[in-house]
Design a protein around this motif. Structure first.
Motif, short mmCIF file in Angstrom:
data_model
loop_
_atom_site.label_atom_id
_atom_site.label_comp_id
_atom_site.label_asym_id
_atom_site.label_seq_id
_atom_site.Cartn_x
_atom_site.Cartn_y
_atom_site.Cartn_z
N ILE A 141 0.83 -1.20 0.00
CA ILE A 141 0.00 0.00 0.00
C ILE A 141 0.87 1.25 0.00
N ALA A 142 1.95 1.22 0.79
CA ALA A 142 2.87 2.37 0.84
C ALA A 142 3.50 2.61 -0.53
N ALA A 143 3.92 1.53 -1.19
CA ALA A 143 4.55 1.68 -2.51
C ALA A 143 3.53 2.17 -3.55
N ALA A 144 2.30 1.64 -3.48
CA ALA A 144 1.27 2.06 -4.43
C ALA A 144 0.94 3.54 -4.25
N ARG A 145 0.86 3.98 -3.00
CA ARG A 145 0.57 5.40 -2.75
C ARG A 145 1.71 6.28 -3.25
N ALA A 146 2.95 5.82 -3.07
CA ALA A 146 4.10 6.59 -3.55
C ALA A 146 4.08 6.73 -5.07
N ALA A 147 3.54 5.69 -5.74
CA ALA A 147 3.48 5.71 -7.20
C ALA A 147 2.18 6.34 -7.72
N GLY A 148 1.26 6.67 -6.80
CA GLY A 148 -0.04 7.17 -7.21
C GLY A 148 -0.86 6.11 -7.93
N HIS A 149 -0.62 4.86 -7.56
CA HIS A 149 -1.26 3.72 -8.24
C HIS A 149 -2.50 3.29 -7.45
N LYS A 150 -3.61 3.98 -7.69
CA LYS A 150 -4.84 3.77 -6.92
C LYS A 150 -5.40 2.36 -7.10
N ARG A 151 -5.34 1.86 -8.32
CA ARG A 151 -5.89 0.52 -8.57
C ARG A 151 -5.11 -0.53 -7.79
N GLY A 152 -3.78 -0.42 -7.82
CA GLY A 152 -2.96 -1.37 -7.08
C GLY A 152 -3.24 -1.31 -5.59
N GLU A 153 -3.41 -0.10 -5.07
CA GLU A 153 -3.72 0.06 -3.64
C GLU A 153 -5.05 -0.62 -3.31
N ALA A 154 -6.05 -0.44 -4.18
CA ALA A 154 -7.37 -1.04 -3.93
C ALA A 154 -7.30 -2.56 -3.93
N LEU A 155 -6.56 -3.13 -4.86
CA LEU A 155 -6.46 -4.58 -4.93
C LEU A 155 -5.73 -5.15 -3.71
N ILE A 156 -4.74 -4.41 -3.20
CA ILE A 156 -4.05 -4.87 -2.00
C ILE A 156 -4.98 -4.77 -0.78
N GLN A 157 -5.85 -3.77 -0.76
CA GLN A 157 -6.85 -3.67 0.30
C GLN A 157 -7.78 -4.89 0.27
N CYS A 158 -8.12 -5.36 -0.92
CA CYS A 158 -8.94 -6.57 -1.04
C CYS A 158 -8.21 -7.78 -0.46
N LEU A 159 -6.91 -7.85 -0.73
CA LEU A 159 -6.11 -8.94 -0.18
C LEU A 159 -6.06 -8.86 1.34
N MET A 160 -5.92 -7.66 1.86
CA MET A 160 -5.92 -7.45 3.31
C MET A 160 -7.25 -7.93 3.90
N ALA A 161 -8.35 -7.61 3.26
CA ALA A 161 -9.67 -8.05 3.74
C ALA A 161 -9.76 -9.57 3.73
N SER A 162 -9.27 -10.19 2.66
CA SER A 162 -9.31 -11.66 2.57
C SER A 162 -8.49 -12.31 3.67
N ALA A 163 -7.33 -11.73 3.97
CA ALA A 163 -6.47 -12.29 5.01
C ALA A 163 -7.14 -12.19 6.38
N ARG A 164 -7.74 -11.05 6.66
CA ARG A 164 -8.42 -10.88 7.95
C ARG A 164 -9.62 -11.82 8.05
N LEU A 165 -10.32 -11.96 6.94
CA LEU A 165 -11.47 -12.87 6.92
C LEU A 165 -11.02 -14.31 7.12
N SER A 166 -9.88 -14.66 6.55
CA SER A 166 -9.33 -16.01 6.70
C SER A 166 -9.02 -16.32 8.15
N LEU A 167 -8.73 -15.29 8.93
CA LEU A 167 -8.47 -15.46 10.36
C LEU A 167 -9.76 -15.43 11.18
N GLY A 168 -10.90 -15.30 10.51
CA GLY A 168 -12.17 -15.23 11.22
C GLY A 168 -12.48 -13.85 11.77
N LYS A 169 -11.73 -12.82 11.30
CA LYS A 169 -11.92 -11.46 11.80
C LYS A 169 -12.73 -10.64 10.79
N ALA A 170 -14.01 -10.99 10.68
CA ALA A 170 -14.86 -10.35 9.67
C ALA A 170 -15.03 -8.87 9.93
#
Length: 547
Positions: A141-170
């Motif tokens: 996310i830090a690298a995407a923000r530095a590059a102004g890469h909004k799409r990349g940041e959004a997709l990494i946020q989706c991955l973050m959500a999936s990881a938290r959900l995988s831990l049962g932390k909905a």
């Protein structure tokens, strides 16, 4: 030479990409050849023919290294990481993504650094290494923000959500999923929005707040309608269909799917039309409108063929066969799969041949033709091995283990379990390994019952002990992965083994734990199994009234 970012996103058919490779070789233009090989690798990867994809990528990588082109080398490594992720080999994906990351960092390319970190995170998540996933996501996310890469940041946020959900932390997964959707909406990137909506729907499903999910999806749909973009509106309506299906509202799902089809046709968008007709096929099957389900599935398959979308074709065939299976017209499903198999054989499409072998095996299983099922499961397994699709090969071995256990061929079943276990470990797939460990427990149960029939009590007891050990190992793996559905299955196996070992108190405790999870998951089938174990424990303790 085209910029790496352009090459990474470029798409072409296998035939067109092959022509480009041959032309570059004839002209002895090594940079162009390497660029064309990357496009060819992606084309083979899209068709899930990973053996050819990896071969092209390896050839391209060798050229980039020969030319001392570090950024081109990084692009190749990033592409091979994606191929390994798609075929289920998380360890190899992690290695190549990490190597690509180093090269992108050395080049100061923040945009591609964020992409490589996303791939690292996906590989870590496949291995259930959650803390490492979060580290990769934060850095990405830090690298995407530095590059102004909004799409990349959004997709990494989706991955973050999936990881938290995988831990049962909905609850903790909700914020990144919503942030991702907001970013994608601002970009007007429908593919990104679909990914974010999938993440958000999964979170709401875990939170049991699907009404809120419907509200989020309808809000995005309304924006598309206001903008007059019929193709994008059709794509979002497919998500509305998905939520209706999750709520078992199949009539509503089918009606919305018909709206999506009409919009896609009006927009002249074949990809959106194919997706809408696939959604219609699934919804109609759920609503017991089987004739329309088959027709929609066939139309979707034809559209996907025109788009050279192998994944779409496989999903459409699955929808067609599922409709036949639900209707009880298994012969018609088998005929459809057999005809499709012949077409894919003539076309030289091994991925789709494997998919048809698998479908025919499943249909034969439902028709109680075990020998026929075994033939097709083995053909599917062999073809998946040839194209280096580890995940599908492991799944086929698992199916083989189930069928051979059912017919009492424990030697074949044991061999299949061993091969599947080796593949899941290679893929670093702990959930898959847990599932196949339960299959090993099933083999032990089958052996135990065989010894009981023979009157060999000591041998039966030894096998029951092994069944319990395997079930407990699987339970531990599912707990580590925070997979509650898997925990229910494992607890039912543990409870059964405990009953067979005449330990009613332990069986009762396992049943209670399974019951609590089933209550949380609204799992009626699991609850029924837990009740049976609890009843058996009560009877064993002389508590007939409680049973």
């Amino acid at each position: 030479m085209a910029p790496v970012e352009y090459i990474l996103e470029e798409k072409a058919s296998v035939a067109a990409a092959t022509e480009r490779v041959q032309a570059a070789r004839a002209a002895k233009k090594r940079p162009d050849e390497a660029a064309a090989l990357l496009v060819l690798a992606r084309a083979h990867g899209a068709a899930a023919v990973f053996s050819e994809a990896l071969l092209a990528a390896e050839q391209g990588l060798a050229i980039r290294r020969e030319l001392k082109d570090s950024k081109g080398e990084a692009a190749m490594l990033y592409a091979t990481a994606g191929l390994h992720l798609a075929r289920g080999s998380a360890g190899e994906a992690l290695h190549d993504a990490t190597e690509a990351l180093k090269l992108f960092q050395a080049a100061g390319d923040k945009r591609m650094e964020s992409a490589a970190l996303h791939a690292v995170g996906e590989a870590r998540l496949a291995s259930q290494e959650h803390q490492e996933v979060f580290k990769a996501c934060d850095a990405g996310i830090a690298a995407a923000r530095a590059a102004g890469h909004k799409r990349g940041e959004a997709l990494i946020q989706c991955l973050m959500a999936s990881a938290r959900l995988s831990l049962g932390k909905a609850e903790e997964a909700l914020a990144p999923a919503k942030d991702a959707l907001a970013s994608c909406a601002a970009l007007n990137d429908v593919a990104c929005e679909e990914t974010a909506l999938d993440a958000l729907i999964a979170v709401h499903a875990a939170k049991k707040t699907l009404e809120e999910a419907m509200g989020d999806v309808q809000m995005v749909r309304e924006k598309k309608r206001s903008a007059g973009d019929k193709a994008q509106e059709a794509a979002i309506l497919c998500k509305v269909v998905k939520v209706h299906e999750m709520q078992e509202e199949y009539a509503s799902a089918a009606n919305v799917a018909r709206q999506a089809v009409a919009l896609a046709v009006a927009a002249g968008a074949p990809a959106a039309e194919a997706a809408a007709k696939l959604a219609l096929a699934r919804a109609c099957a759920g609503n017991e409108e089987y004739e329309e389900a088959v027709k929609a599935g066939q139309e979707a398959k034809k559209l996907y063929q025109g788009l050279e979308d192998t994944t779409g074709q496989a999903e459409a065939m699955e929808a067609i066969i599922n409709a036949h299976a639900r209707e009880g017209t298994l012969d018609e499903g088998l005929h459809a799969a057999s005809e499709a198999l012949e077409r894919y054989r003539v076309a030289g499409d091994p991925r789709m041949q494997a998919a048809m072998f698998l479908a025919m095996a499943e249909l034969n299983t439902r028709m109680r033709d075990v020998e026929g099922a075994l033939v097709f499961f083995k053909k599917a397994r062999s073809t998946f091995n040839e194209i280096k699709d580890c995940r599908s090969e492991a799944s086929a071995f698992g199916k083989l283990a189930q069928v051979t256990t059912t017919i009492g061929d424990v030697d074949e079943a044991t061999w299949s379990v061993q091969r599947a276990t080796a593949l899941f470990r290679k893929m670093r797939d702990k959930v898959g390994e847990a599932g196949i460990t339960l299959a090993a427990a099933d083999i032990c149960f089958a052996k135990a019952w065989g010894f009981v029939v023979q009157g060999s009590e000591l041998k039966a007891e030894a096998q029951t002990k092994d069944a319990l050990r395997n079930a407990e190992i699987a339970l531990g793996m599912f707990r580590t992965a925070s997979d509650k559905h898997g925990q229910v299955l494992a607890l039912l196996n543990v409870g059964n083994a405990q009953l067979m070992r005449k330990d009613p108190a332990a069986a009762s405790a396992s049943a209670s734990e399974a019951m609590a999870l089933c209550q949380e998951l609204a799992d009626d089938r699991g609850r029924a199994g837990a009740n049976l174990i609890a009843a058996g424990a009560h009877l064993m303790q002389g508590e007939a009234d409680a049973a």
